[in-house]
Design an enzyme around this catalytic site. Structure first.
Site: not given
Length: 277
Positions: A20, A140
């Protein structure tokens, strides 16, 4: 942790835990609960940690790879927690090849958890409350379950779609090989709200956005500034720190430009070349 390579395992399922990056990260305020209200633009690289799972007599986790030693408690880490949080039928033996640096701003642990969710989805389907279960593991994690470009609000768990006009864009990740914990970086934020994240497609938000944690991270790890400067001088059209650092990313018009930039970097720095998903 001395396990055979994934290529030698007869796994029933394999999944990449896509790295990410935060193309933009705007911190708006600190909330009364201690968390920070933020707006972020999530994007994902077509590479990351690798995971394999096969039937077993009991759930277990084996960790290997370059950064395996960075996990202080691999058997109680987020991968095990993700597996325990989901109904997945017969017990699984999971092997995690840790290719991403730990405490690096790449959502490595969250990406690993997201890969578990996708494997469970493929094998059994996910429960209706999967988003809530994912959010309990980390801010996240819901975005990492999807592993596609999106906007995150609140603590990052409130997800919105975004027009992804950067899919396939050449990207280079670079880390000075210095772990950087998230807590101290957020603590060092100056508390100034510099305004909302811009609207538009992925390219527009990325170009016009910012990372409000960069100054705090650089105070803790000055080498981050060196990485950003090197990437800005490498022909990238955007270079910025990801998340709370210390990894930085650069976006290029071509894969050739990206690869040439990677070759010119100091050999001591960790780097990963890929493309945006």
């Amino acid at each position: 942790m001395d396990q055979p390579a994934l290529t030698g395992r007869a796994a029933t399922m394999r999944e990449t835990a896509y790295a990410k990056i935060n193309l933009a990260l705007h911190i708006r305020r600190q909330r009364e609960d201690g968390y920070h209200e933020l707006e972020t633009l999530f994007a994902f690289i077509d590479a990351g940690d690798e995971m394999a799972a096969e039937p077993a007599d009991a759930d277990c986790l084996h960790v290997m790879g370059e950064f395996a030693t960075g996990l202080s408690d691999p058997f109680g880490n987020i991968v095990a927690k993700a597996l325990n949080s989901l109904p997945h039928g017969k017990d699984w033996a999971v092997t995690l090849e840790k290719r991403l640096p730990v405490a690096a701003g790449l959502g490595g642990g969250s990406a690993d958890a997201g890969a578990v969710f996708r494997m469970v989805e493929r094998a059994h389907g996910l429960p209706d409350d999967w988003h809530e279960r994912a959010a309990k593991l980390g801010a996240d994690v819901p975005a990492c379950v999807l592993s596609e470009a999106c906007i995150g609000r609140g603590t990052g768990t409130e997800l919105e779609p975004v027009v992804n006009d950067l899919a396939g864009t050449a990207v280079l990740l670079v880390n000075p090989r210095i772990p950087l914990a998230t807590g101290p970086v957020f603590k060092g934020w100056d508390g100034i709200d510099r305004g909302p994240m811009p609207s538009g497609d992925l390219r527009t938000i990325a170009r016009e956005g910012r990372n409000d944690l960069e100054p705090s991270a650089i105070q803790l790890v000055p080498q981050i500034a060196d990485v950003i400067a090197a990437l800005q001088a490498s022909g990238a059209w955007l270079a910025r720190m990801s998340g709370s650092g210390a990894t930085c990313f650069a976006l290029y018009d071509t894969g050739e430009a990206r690869d040439a930039a990677a070759d010119a970097l100091p050999p001591a720095w960790w780097r990963l070349a890929g493309n945006l998903r």
